[in-house]
Design an enzyme around this catalytic site. Structure first.
Site, PDB file in Angstrom:
ATOM      1  N   ILE A 150       5.941  43.637 -39.530  1.00  0.00           N
ATOM      2  CA  ILE A 150       5.147  44.863 -39.680  1.00  0.00           C
ATOM      3  C   ILE A 150       5.968  45.954 -40.355  1.00  0.00           C
ATOM      4  CG2 ILE A 150       3.845  46.659 -38.457  1.00  0.00           C
ATOM      5  CD1 ILE A 150       3.232  44.491 -36.300  1.00  0.00           C
ATOM      6  N   ASP A 169      17.740  48.127 -38.121  1.00  0.00           N
ATOM      7  CA  ASP A 169      17.464  46.832 -37.491  1.00  0.00           C
ATOM      8  C   ASP A 169      18.762  46.039 -37.502  1.00  0.00           C
ATOM      9  OD1 ASP A 169      16.715  44.181 -36.851  1.00  0.00           O
ATOM     10  OD2 ASP A 169      14.679  44.531 -37.590  1.00  0.00           O
ATOM     11  N   ARG A 226       5.102  48.714 -28.908  1.00  0.00           N
ATOM     12  CA  ARG A 226       4.843  48.532 -27.480  1.00  0.00           C
ATOM     13  C   ARG A 226       5.195  49.839 -26.774  1.00  0.00           C
ATOM     14  NH1 ARG A 226       2.070  45.044 -28.594  1.00  0.00           N
ATOM     15  NH2 ARG A 226       2.043  42.855 -27.964  1.00  0.00           N
ATOM     16  N   ASP A 250      -0.629  53.992 -30.521  1.00  0.00           N
ATOM     17  CA  ASP A 250      -1.630  52.928 -30.328  1.00  0.00           C
ATOM     18  C   ASP A 250      -1.325  52.132 -29.063  1.00  0.00           C
ATOM     19  OD1 ASP A 250      -3.898  51.328 -31.227  1.00  0.00           O
ATOM     20  OD2 ASP A 250      -2.436  49.750 -31.715  1.00  0.00           O
ATOM     21  N   GLU A 255      -1.055  49.849 -19.794  1.00  0.00           N
ATOM     22  CA  GLU A 255      -2.360  49.679 -20.454  1.00  0.00           C
ATOM     23  C   GLU A 255      -3.254  48.836 -19.550  1.00  0.00           C
ATOM     24  OE1 GLU A 255      -1.973  48.064 -24.409  1.00  0.00           O
ATOM     25  OE2 GLU A 255      -0.442  49.511 -24.970  1.00  0.00           O
ATOM     26  N   HIS A 273      -4.803  50.591 -28.385  1.00  0.00           N
ATOM     27  CA  HIS A 273      -4.176  49.308 -28.779  1.00  0.00           C
ATOM     28  C   HIS A 273      -5.096  48.492 -29.696  1.00  0.00           C
ATOM     29  CE1 HIS A 273      -0.984  46.165 -27.437  1.00  0.00           C
ATOM     30  NE2 HIS A 273      -1.364  45.964 -28.689  1.00  0.00           N
ATOM     31  N   ILE A 274      -5.382  49.081 -30.854  1.00  0.00           N
ATOM     32  CA  ILE A 274      -6.304  48.430 -31.796  1.00  0.00           C
ATOM     33  C   ILE A 274      -5.611  48.053 -33.104  1.00  0.00           C
ATOM     34  CG2 ILE A 274      -8.435  49.475 -30.924  1.00  0.00           C
ATOM     35  CD1 ILE A 274      -7.921  51.375 -33.577  1.00  0.00           C
ATOM     36  N   GLY A 275      -4.268  48.027 -33.097  1.00  0.00           N
ATOM     37  CA  GLY A 275      -3.534  47.769 -34.339  1.00  0.00           C
ATOM     38  C   GLY A 275      -3.992  46.512 -35.072  1.00  0.00           C
ATOM     39  N   ALA A 276      -4.296  45.470 -34.315  1.00  0.00           N
ATOM     40  CA  ALA A 276      -4.673  44.196 -34.942  1.00  0.00           C
ATOM     41  C   ALA A 276      -6.189  44.016 -34.986  1.00  0.00           C
ATOM     42  CB  ALA A 276      -4.042  43.042 -34.169  1.00  0.00           C
TER      43      ALA A 276
HETATM   44  N1  LIG Z   1      -0.462  47.663 -32.059  1.00  0.00           N
HETATM   45  C1  LIG Z   1      -0.791  46.385 -32.145  1.00  0.00           C
HETATM   46  O1  LIG Z   1      -1.930  46.005 -31.977  1.00  0.00           O
HETATM   47  C2  LIG Z   1       0.277  45.378 -32.495  1.00  0.00           C
HETATM   48  C3  LIG Z   1      -0.075  44.246 -33.241  1.00  0.00           C
HETATM   49  C4  LIG Z   1       0.919  43.344 -33.593  1.00  0.00           C
HETATM   50  C5  LIG Z   1       2.226  43.564 -33.177  1.00  0.00           C
HETATM   51  N2  LIG Z   1       2.526  44.643 -32.410  1.00  0.00           N
HETATM   52  C6  LIG Z   1       3.895  44.889 -31.954  1.00  0.00           C
HETATM   53  O2  LIG Z   1       4.634  45.393 -33.053  1.00  0.00           O
HETATM   54  C7  LIG Z   1       6.025  45.101 -32.866  1.00  0.00           C
HETATM   55  C8  LIG Z   1       6.612  44.519 -34.146  1.00  0.00           C
HETATM   56  O3  LIG Z   1       5.922  43.338 -34.492  1.00  0.00           O
HETATM   57  P1  LIG Z   1       6.409  42.419 -35.722  1.00  0.00           P
HETATM   58  O4  LIG Z   1       5.330  41.446 -35.962  1.00  0.00           O
HETATM   59  O5  LIG Z   1       6.908  43.255 -36.833  1.00  0.00           O
HETATM   60  O6  LIG Z   1       7.642  41.683 -35.018  1.00  0.00           O
HETATM   61  P2  LIG Z   1       8.899  41.022 -35.745  1.00  0.00           P
HETATM   62  O7  LIG Z   1       9.502  40.114 -34.725  1.00  0.00           O
HETATM   63  O8  LIG Z   1       8.521  40.457 -37.059  1.00  0.00           O
HETATM   64  O9  LIG Z   1       9.870  42.265 -36.006  1.00  0.00           O
HETATM   65  C9  LIG Z   1      10.543  42.930 -34.970  1.00  0.00           C
HETATM   66  C10 LIG Z   1      11.852  43.429 -35.553  1.00  0.00           C
HETATM   67  O10 LIG Z   1      12.496  44.214 -34.550  1.00  0.00           O
HETATM   68  C11 LIG Z   1      13.898  43.977 -34.699  1.00  0.00           C
HETATM   69  N3  LIG Z   1      14.625  44.370 -33.503  1.00  0.00           N
HETATM   70  C12 LIG Z   1      14.786  43.709 -32.343  1.00  0.00           C
HETATM   71  N4  LIG Z   1      15.575  44.422 -31.514  1.00  0.00           N
HETATM   72  C13 LIG Z   1      15.910  45.552 -32.181  1.00  0.00           C
HETATM   73  C14 LIG Z   1      16.695  46.682 -31.855  1.00  0.00           C
HETATM   74  N5  LIG Z   1      17.318  46.794 -30.683  1.00  0.00           N
HETATM   75  N6  LIG Z   1      16.833  47.668 -32.780  1.00  0.00           N
HETATM   76  C15 LIG Z   1      16.205  47.586 -33.980  1.00  0.00           C
HETATM   77  N7  LIG Z   1      15.472  46.517 -34.356  1.00  0.00           N
HETATM   78  C16 LIG Z   1      15.313  45.521 -33.459  1.00  0.00           C
HETATM   79  C17 LIG Z   1      13.994  42.488 -34.990  1.00  0.00           C
HETATM   80  O11 LIG Z   1      15.243  42.172 -35.588  1.00  0.00           O
HETATM   81  C18 LIG Z   1      12.827  42.295 -35.927  1.00  0.00           C
HETATM   82  O12 LIG Z   1      13.226  42.403 -37.286  1.00  0.00           O
HETATM   83  C19 LIG Z   1       6.090  44.174 -31.655  1.00  0.00           C
HETATM   84  O13 LIG Z   1       6.386  44.944 -30.507  1.00  0.00           O
HETATM   85  C20 LIG Z   1       4.676  43.658 -31.535  1.00  0.00           C
HETATM   86  O14 LIG Z   1       4.360  43.253 -30.223  1.00  0.00           O
HETATM   87  C21 LIG Z   1       1.583  45.564 -32.077  1.00  0.00           C
END
Ligand SMILES: NC(=O)c1ccc[n+]([C@@H]2O[C@H](COP(=O)([O-])OP(=O)(O)OC[C@H]3O[C@@H](n4cnc5c(N)ncnc54)[C@H](O)[C@@H]3O)[C@@H](O)[C@H]2O)c1
Length: 302
Positions: A150, A169, A226, A250, A255, A273-276
């Protein structure tokens, strides 16, 4: 192979699975009480974020071979416990990334141009032309905490808006499209800070009072990752003090949440929580769930 669909899943994905020979039952409102009774008859289950798959449920389902989470975060599944019982756990890592990224962009525009406040004002029958001076996103610094699927989608779109994109990251190396910086630097430099990390022990409250203190006055914060990655009480204080000019949320520590104190503040905009939750993401999630289950069935000769 018998599959139980426990949460809402795209109808065409269910049709695809059935056409491939899987026996699929849909109980997408099944309760936690019903699950241990029903699930033992199945080889696999499909969940979204609603259904919790904890150790006691896993213990009650000795026939279960695969859990598929339609979506990214696996926080509703005791993954290590499932793996220790020989159960395969799959998810759909990138299917919803573009939808979440677009929501983040929408929030940035909404905060920059006060779209929520102007709409509220117009609906109240007012014409407050002088009150709402905004600013442009172009030329501003966007800090991305967590440059995974994301975070990268957000980065690509923000660069097209002429924003300067920086990211923190520690697990990403060799990514050249974005300037990688330290946590301290991203906190100090960002005009907009957006979080895209998983919620782990390490990331719990990664943004709290000390971090807000080091931010630029007038920074805006977006959390579509999250709830637990931001300390909500510290965010509230930083908004009240004026250090943070706006927040868009979001996701929340708890929740569902109703009557959240952050939403008593005009500077906060948000969603449940409607991101997806887009047509396209739901379609891609469903297609990936179906493809993964069909592949699993073939590999395991079901
Ligand atoms: N709002 C929504 O509806 C929704 C939808 C999908 C995902 N999400 C959430 O979005 C977040 C990201 O999802 P994604 O698909 O990009 O995941 P991803 O696993 O592709 O990316 C997460 C990134 O965070 C990095 N990371 C881990 N620990 C870290 C730290 N201490 N400091 C900095 N970076 C760190 C990882 O190296 C990774 O590159 C997750 O929490 C996921 O659950 C929310």
């Amino acid at each position: 192979m018998k599959i139980l669909i426990c949460d809402a899943t795209d109808a065409s994905a269910i049709a695809t699975m059935r056409a491939a020979g899987l026996e699929v039952d849909v109980r997408d409102r099944i309760t936690p009480e019903e699950l241990p009774e029903v699930l033992p008859a199945y080889d696999g289950m499909v969940v979204r974020s609603r259904t919790q798959v904890r150790a006691p449920l896993i213990d009650a389902t000795p026939n279960l071979k695969v859990i598929v989470r339609g979506g990214v975060g696996l926080d509703n599944i005791d993954v290590d416990y499932a793996l220790s019982k020989g159960i395969v756990v799959l998810n759909t890592p990138a299917a919803s990334s573009a939808s979440v990224a677009e929501l983040v962009l929408g929030y940035m525009f909404a905060m920059a141009r006060h779209i929520y406040e102007t709409t509220t004002s117009m609906k109240a029958g007012k014409w407050e032309k002088k009150k709402f001076k905004g600013d442009e996103l172009g030329g501003k610094i966007l800090g991305i905490l967590g440059l995974g699927n994301i975070g990268r989608e957000v980065a690509r779109r923000a660069k097209a808006l002429d924003m300067t994109v920086i990211a923190y990251d520690p697990y990403v190396t060799g990514f050249k499209d974005v300037e990688m910086v330290s946590l301290d630097e991203i906190i100090a430099r960002s005009d907009y800070l957006t979080l895209h990390l998983p919620h782990t022990e390490e990331t719990h409250h990664i943004i709290s009072t000390p971090e807000f203190e080091k931010m630029k006055p007038g920074v805006r914060v977006i959390n579509c990752a999250r709830g637990g990655v931001i300390d909500e009480d510290a965010l509230y204080d930083a908004l009240v003090s004026g250090k943070v000019a706006g927040a868009a949320l979001d996701v929340y520590a708890k929740e569902p949440c109703e009557g959240h104190k952050l939403f008593t503040l005009d500077q906060v905009i948000g969603s449940p929580h409607i991101g997806a939750a887009t047509e396209e993401a739901q379609g891609r999630v469903g297609a990936e769930v179906a493809a993964k289950l069909i592949e699993f069935a073939h590999q395991n000769r079901f």
